[in-house]
Scaffold this active site. Structure first.
Site, mmCIF file in Angstrom:
data_model
loop_
_atom_site.group_PDB
_atom_site.id
_atom_site.type_symbol
_atom_site.label_atom_id
_atom_site.label_comp_id
_atom_site.label_asym_id
_atom_site.label_seq_id
_atom_site.Cartn_x
_atom_site.Cartn_y
_atom_site.Cartn_z
ATOM 1 C CG HIS A 374 26.243 42.643 34.318
ATOM 2 N ND1 HIS A 374 27.460 42.587 34.542
ATOM 3 C CD2 HIS A 374 26.219 43.469 33.354
ATOM 4 C CE1 HIS A 374 28.108 43.601 34.070
ATOM 5 N NE2 HIS A 374 27.155 44.232 33.212
ATOM 6 C CE1 TYR A 488 27.201 53.437 37.351
ATOM 7 C CE2 TYR A 488 28.093 52.737 35.243
ATOM 8 C CZ TYR A 488 27.742 52.600 36.440
ATOM 9 O OH TYR A 488 28.170 51.142 37.028
ATOM 10 C CB SER A 490 30.508 51.096 33.258
ATOM 11 O OG SER A 490 30.455 50.830 31.781
ATOM 12 C CB THR A 501 32.663 48.464 37.298
ATOM 13 O OG1 THR A 501 31.291 48.684 38.103
ATOM 14 C CG2 THR A 501 32.444 47.292 36.335
#
Length: 659
Positions: A374, A488, A490, A501
């Site tokens: 990532h 959360y 994204s 992001t």
């Protein structure tokens, strides 16, 4: 810090209006040849130079948004203290840090204020990247069952991936654009005009017709890229000279060229022959499978990698690192969606190299998925690649079930890599496997499909499908645990140069009020009142979504200010030492959504030990989610509560009594 401040996966693009974005169609100058996916008349990077810069929000707006997000999580006494600390920060050291961040940003116009700190966050994180970072997205099966044979699909996807690589590097890949008014901009006329607008102005030309080009700076790291473990901060190595594919099977490593010395894709029949050779190879599983080391804590892996180099494995590791990508061939079929998720997210660890920018994992029955590292990029780039590979491999497959392998000597073309392991490395692999098994055995996954309605119905009710999904998670958590928690979601900021992001904070005073009404005492409210609450939630969520997509959240700004203070060696400001600040960044509900015809399922692990990792998708007539947890939470009960919550919401909208 990485686990506290980011979702495992940023798998979506948010539009800046309620219009449905439309992906750019391919208008090409004719692409019948087999080397390219398309030949765009607009160069791939045509808009990159003129992309707008990611804005730094006004400092007072960031503080206001932060406090709005804290309000549903705190009682009055806690909130008053947090509010005071936030205002002190706004009027004191925070103001100075903000001004310095703005000045720094003005001096670095080639990038965004978040890009450097975000790379640091990922690359300095020392936890294993397995579960803590790498997500997966599985491919939809080929609509023709006979093309889902492992050999045929692996060959076709490899060829399509190489077509993508060549198309991108030649500048023939269509630029990534979202059209908010497709009738005006998703046309051949628009493309013919925009290609003549200088690249320094091209973004403005697209903007005039409501088309939004996206940042494509991450794409070059899709191929030939590997995360290299280093003490304290890893590095990303990209070596575009690599022409070979890395294939893993039964923990053994194989390489063969998929691009020839002239830069052409190796014949599909030869790739088929080489993959058949690997699938037929009866070499046993190694006693000490090297792939487990990529699941280690990063500092430990850095030390072990140096040991590997010292043991004369430099050439073999260079082959692994510079391979175009990694293809993992698993020798078993997929039983169900939970099995699919476990296998594609982590598997047994035996047949993976988690450090590659991405791996295509393919099981015996042709079930395929991408697992990606990532740090180098976000879901927008990976999803574009997945969409193109799926479309090309299903609509223009390089081989068919009737195709014959080329009569080549694959034993010469395919090289099995050998690694020299001393006793300390063997012991380290055994230790890494033990830790890997312990981690993945603690992970539970459950899936849910709500079949009573989806996007189409919610739109008739003038409600945001995403807002309703997020409300169902708030209701489910309240039903299961009796409280509202840090959440959360994204959101891509790829509309800006080097955007990454931003966070949407779905838990709000509106979702809290609505959840409590629907879960705890629905009989106290009239159907009209309940519907009104749903619309309030939807409207506010839409506002948060728009703000986040425009770079107007609060999370990245506060993160950058903290990173700046830390880099200057300043004491950590009080706002960051406030317990509620730690709590709002302890994301118990970490959520991410995407829908695409190419994607069957996506998922990731929780980002905290007592959290849920919620991958979800809202389809035309159904809503699905794929949720993970560790033993601190009951994931099966949670997905049941999500289903119950959606049931209740749809009952209210259809004037049915709540059960």
């Amino acid at each position: 810090m990485a686990r506290l401040l980011t979702s495992s996966s940023a798998l979506r693009w948010r539009t800046i209006t309620s219009s449905q974005p439309v992906l750019l169609r391919a208008y090409s100058s004719g692409s019948s040849d087999t080397e390219y996916l398309q030949r765009s008349i607009v160069p791939t990077m045509h808009f990159q130079k003129s992309l707008p810069r990611l804005p730094i929000p006004k400092f007072e707006d960031t503080i206001k948004r932060y406090l709005n997000a804290q309000r549903p999580l705190l009682d009055d006494v806690q909130f008053k203290k947090t509010e005071q600390l936030a205002l002190n920060f706004q009027n004191g050291v925070g103001k100075q840090l903000h001004e310095e961040l703005v000045q720094q940003d003005k001096q670095n116009k080639h990038t965004s204020y978040i890009s450097g700190p975000w790379f640091d966050m990922y690359l300095c994180a020392r936890d294993s990247i397995v579960l803590n970072s790498n997500p997966f997205m599985s491919f939809t099966p080929d609509p023709r069952p006979e093309y889902n044979s492992q050999l045929i699909r692996a060959t076709n996807m490899t060829v399509s991936a190489m077509r993508f690589l060549k198309t991108m590097r030649a500048g023939y890949l269509e630029p990534e654009i979202f059209h908010l008014n497709p009738a005006k901009s998703d046309t051949l006329t628009f493309r013919k005009l925009i290609r003549f607008v200088p690249s320094s102005l091209s973004w403005y030309g697209a903007y005039m017709v409501n088309a939004y080009p996206l940042d494509m700076s991450q794409y070059f790291r899709l191929f030939n890229c590997t995360r290299i473990p280093k003490p304290n901060r890893d590095e990303l190595l990209t070596d575009e000279k690599g022409r070979h594919l890395l294939v893993l099977r039964k923990g053994n490593f194989y390489v063969f060229d998929v691009i020839d010395k002239d830069g052409n894709i190796v014949k599909a029949s030869e790739i088929q022959a080489h993959l058949q050779h690997i699938l037929s190879d009866n070499t046993p599983t190694p006693e000490f499978p090297l792939g487990y080391l990529t699941s280690e804590e990063r500092n430990k892996w850095a030390v072990l990698r140096q040991k590997l180099l010292d043991n004369e494995n430099e050439e073999a590791l260079a082959k692994v690192d510079s391979a175009v990508f990694c293809l993992c061939l698993d020798d078993f079929p997929i039983k169900d969606r939970v099995h699919l998720s476990h296998n594609m997210l982590h598997g047994s660890g035996l047949n993976r190299w988690f450090d590659k920018s991405f791996s295509i994992i393919m099981t015996e029955d042709g079930t395929a998925a991408i697992n990606f590292e990532h740090s180098w990029g976000d879901g927008v780039a990976v999803l574009r690649f997945q969409n193109e590979v799926f479309k090309d491999s299903t609509q223009r497959p390089a081989i068919s079930p009737e195709s014959c392998s080329a009569p080549v000597d694959s034993s010469k073309a395919v090289q099995r890599l050998h690694f020299n392991l001393d006793d300390s490395l063997k012991a380290a692999i055994t230790d890494a496997k033990t830790k890997f098994d312990t981690s993945v055995n603690a992970l539970s996954i459950a899936t849910m499909e709500f079949k009573k309605g989806g996007k189409e119905f919610l739109k008739t009710q003038k409600l945001s499908p995403d807002a309703i999904s997020q409300l169902s998670f708030q209701m489910a958590f309240l039903r299961q645990y009796g409280k509202t928690t840090a959440t959360y979601e994204s959101c891509s900021t790829a509309a800006f140069k080097h955007g990454r992001t931003e966070t949407i904070r779905p838990a709000s005073i509106y979702t809290k009020k609505c959840s409590e009404a629907l879960v705890m005492n629905p009989s106290k409210h009239s159907p009209a009142e309940l519907r009104s609450m749903l619309h309030e939630c939807s409207k506010y969520h839409g506002q948060l979504t728009k703000e986040a997509a425009m770079g107007q959240g609060f999370d990245r700004h506060l993160f950058a200010l903290r990173h700046l203070a830390s880099s200057k060696g300043l004491p950590i400001p009080e706002i960051y030492q406030d317990i509620p600040y730690a709590q709002i960044n302890h994301n118990v509900l970490s959520t991410s959504t995407l829908t695409s015809p190419a994607v069957q399922l996506g998922g990731f692990a929780p980002v905290v030990p007592d959290g849920f990792g919620v991958g979800y998708g809202v389809h035309d007539d159904w809503i699905g989610c794929n949720v993970s947890s560790y033993p601190a939470r009951d994931v099966r009960q949670f997905v049941q509560c999500v289903h119950q919550s959606l049931d209740d919401i749809f009952s209210v909208l259809q004037d049915k009594p709540l059960k």
